[in-house]
Write a protein that holds these residues in place. Sequence first.
Motif, PDB file in Angstrom:
ATOM      1  N   ILE A 138     161.479  44.065  17.369  1.00  0.00           N
ATOM      2  CA  ILE A 138     161.851  44.258  15.960  1.00  0.00           C
ATOM      3  C   ILE A 138     163.296  44.748  15.907  1.00  0.00           C
ATOM      4  O   ILE A 138     163.694  45.615  16.692  1.00  0.00           O
ATOM      5  CB  ILE A 138     160.910  45.293  15.301  1.00  0.00           C
ATOM      6  CG1 ILE A 138     159.474  44.767  15.287  1.00  0.00           C
ATOM      7  CG2 ILE A 138     161.375  45.658  13.894  1.00  0.00           C
ATOM      8  CD1 ILE A 138     158.434  45.823  14.996  1.00  0.00           C
ATOM      9  N   HIS A 143     159.149  46.330  20.750  1.00  0.00           N
ATOM     10  CA  HIS A 143     158.245  45.439  20.025  1.00  0.00           C
ATOM     11  C   HIS A 143     158.945  44.184  19.492  1.00  0.00           C
ATOM     12  O   HIS A 143     158.342  43.411  18.745  1.00  0.00           O
ATOM     13  CB  HIS A 143     157.596  46.194  18.857  1.00  0.00           C
ATOM     14  CG  HIS A 143     156.706  47.315  19.293  1.00  0.00           C
ATOM     15  ND1 HIS A 143     155.604  47.126  20.092  1.00  0.00           N
ATOM     16  CD2 HIS A 143     156.771  48.656  19.041  1.00  0.00           C
ATOM     17  CE1 HIS A 143     155.017  48.295  20.318  1.00  0.00           C
ATOM     18  NE2 HIS A 143     155.695  49.236  19.694  1.00  0.00           N
ATOM     19  N   HIS A 185     154.710  49.506  13.267  1.00  0.00           N
ATOM     20  CA  HIS A 185     154.400  48.292  14.029  1.00  0.00           C
ATOM     21  C   HIS A 185     152.910  47.943  13.928  1.00  0.00           C
ATOM     22  O   HIS A 185     152.547  46.765  13.791  1.00  0.00           O
ATOM     23  CB  HIS A 185     154.801  48.493  15.492  1.00  0.00           C
ATOM     24  CG  HIS A 185     154.330  47.408  16.416  1.00  0.00           C
ATOM     25  ND1 HIS A 185     154.770  46.112  16.329  1.00  0.00           N
ATOM     26  CD2 HIS A 185     153.431  47.438  17.436  1.00  0.00           C
ATOM     27  CE1 HIS A 185     154.168  45.386  17.260  1.00  0.00           C
ATOM     28  NE2 HIS A 185     153.355  46.157  17.939  1.00  0.00           N
ATOM     29  N   GLN A 186     152.058  48.944  13.997  1.00  0.00           N
ATOM     30  CA  GLN A 186     150.612  48.711  13.909  1.00  0.00           C
ATOM     31  C   GLN A 186     150.188  48.266  12.515  1.00  0.00           C
ATOM     32  O   GLN A 186     149.253  47.483  12.371  1.00  0.00           O
ATOM     33  CB  GLN A 186     149.851  49.994  14.283  1.00  0.00           C
ATOM     34  CG  GLN A 186     149.952  50.364  15.753  1.00  0.00           C
ATOM     35  CD  GLN A 186     149.423  51.767  16.030  1.00  0.00           C
ATOM     36  OE1 GLN A 186     148.924  52.451  15.127  1.00  0.00           O
ATOM     37  NE2 GLN A 186     149.532  52.198  17.276  1.00  0.00           N
ATOM     38  N   LEU A 202     156.272  42.109  11.656  1.00  0.00           N
ATOM     39  CA  LEU A 202     157.487  42.726  11.107  1.00  0.00           C
ATOM     40  C   LEU A 202     158.724  42.241  11.870  1.00  0.00           C
ATOM     41  O   LEU A 202     158.732  42.197  13.096  1.00  0.00           O
ATOM     42  CB  LEU A 202     157.390  44.254  11.204  1.00  0.00           C
ATOM     43  CG  LEU A 202     158.585  45.043  10.647  1.00  0.00           C
ATOM     44  CD1 LEU A 202     158.694  44.864   9.139  1.00  0.00           C
ATOM     45  CD2 LEU A 202     158.463  46.531  10.992  1.00  0.00           C
ATOM     46  N   MET A 250     157.840  54.516  14.209  1.00  0.00           N
ATOM     47  CA  MET A 250     157.944  53.079  14.446  1.00  0.00           C
ATOM     48  C   MET A 250     156.665  52.532  15.060  1.00  0.00           C
ATOM     49  O   MET A 250     156.249  51.406  14.748  1.00  0.00           O
ATOM     50  CB  MET A 250     159.136  52.796  15.369  1.00  0.00           C
ATOM     51  CG  MET A 250     159.439  51.316  15.557  1.00  0.00           C
ATOM     52  SD  MET A 250     159.994  50.521  14.038  1.00  0.00           S
ATOM     53  CE  MET A 250     158.805  49.211  13.864  1.00  0.00           C
ATOM     54  N   GLU A 251     156.023  53.307  15.907  1.00  0.00           N
ATOM     55  CA  GLU A 251     154.747  52.882  16.482  1.00  0.00           C
ATOM     56  C   GLU A 251     153.717  52.631  15.382  1.00  0.00           C
ATOM     57  O   GLU A 251     152.986  51.636  15.405  1.00  0.00           O
ATOM     58  CB  GLU A 251     154.224  53.951  17.448  1.00  0.00           C
ATOM     59  CG  GLU A 251     154.976  54.011  18.756  1.00  0.00           C
ATOM     60  CD  GLU A 251     154.825  52.733  19.551  1.00  0.00           C
ATOM     61  OE1 GLU A 251     153.805  52.539  20.228  1.00  0.00           O
ATOM     62  OE2 GLU A 251     155.752  51.884  19.479  1.00  0.00           O
ATOM     63  N   ALA A 257     161.351  50.019  18.346  1.00  0.00           N
ATOM     64  CA  ALA A 257     161.479  48.711  17.701  1.00  0.00           C
ATOM     65  C   ALA A 257     161.899  47.648  18.719  1.00  0.00           C
ATOM     66  O   ALA A 257     161.359  46.535  18.733  1.00  0.00           O
ATOM     67  CB  ALA A 257     162.499  48.780  16.562  1.00  0.00           C
TER      68      ALA A 257
END
Length: 320
Positions: A199, A197, A168-169, A174, A164-165, A194
């Motif tokens: 998400i 962030h 996200h980048q 997203l 997920m990291e 998530a």
Amino acid sequence: MTESASHQHPSSLTYGDVKAATDRIAAHIRPVSIAPADEVHFALEYLQHTGSFKARGAQNFLLAHREAGTLPAAGVTIASGGNAGLACAWAARRQDVRATVFLPTTAPEVKVDRLLSYGADVRLVGTEYADALAACETFAAETGALASHAYDHPLIAAGAGTLMEEIHQRIPGLDTVVVSVGGGGLLAGVATAARHHGIRTIAVEPENCRALNAALEADGLVDVTVDSVAADSLGARRASAAALQAARQDGVRSVLVPDAEIVRARRDLWDRHRIAVEHAAATAYAALTSPGWRPASGEKVCIVLCGANTDPGDLVGPAR
């Protein structure tokens, strides 16, 4: 079984754990590739070492134990329907550690063959994952081998969350990530990151392999029957405590899909995108046609295609 492997609380996963895992394993895994596809993005995690996301958790587990000086001479052992065993054997070979892998006799031959190719000691026991797990626990107690787990361990889940990291980048703005759920290691890690962030997470299970959905319904961990075309990877009888904790958070939605839609989705990935994945990976994609969830207009969605340890022979014949 070592203290650190058997007595950590698997429900205590934090974003800090995921971040630490990201730093720890970055040099040991393949960064995920992202592919835009129609209205969504695919995270092509089936291109990961050993053909599934499980390599992330396995590396994090062994590297953390090596850092702590808790890797025993007897090596590592795991019970797995296939993918976690592959990842454990691969990571163990990379760390020059012995691996003993227990699988049910129903495990696909392609996975057994690959385990042997990684130098693992493969032992086939019973017909369900739970049978293999019991044998693995006995082996660990008798030999002192370090017991890993297919999904129910904070180091394993944190390693899965590193995916997920990376997503996200790579996908600015997203909104939603869609993941398949078996025992819930991937969900626990991904949903934890998530949420950090902002998400949301869609947790997708086959209708007849619904350990997480049933736990949410019962407000506690329960055993479920396992009967799905995706059971070789998603056939956990009970979800992890960490998965249930993650799924109870805001921004996580549980969706069920029937086997017919999973088969159709897997075929569609091949026919339209020339992507050959296992049924577990197609389960996430099948959520797009589920009445339980539809992306909103303009919603930026990433679907995790988590594994490709499958025999693609049934994809290349005439369309059904």
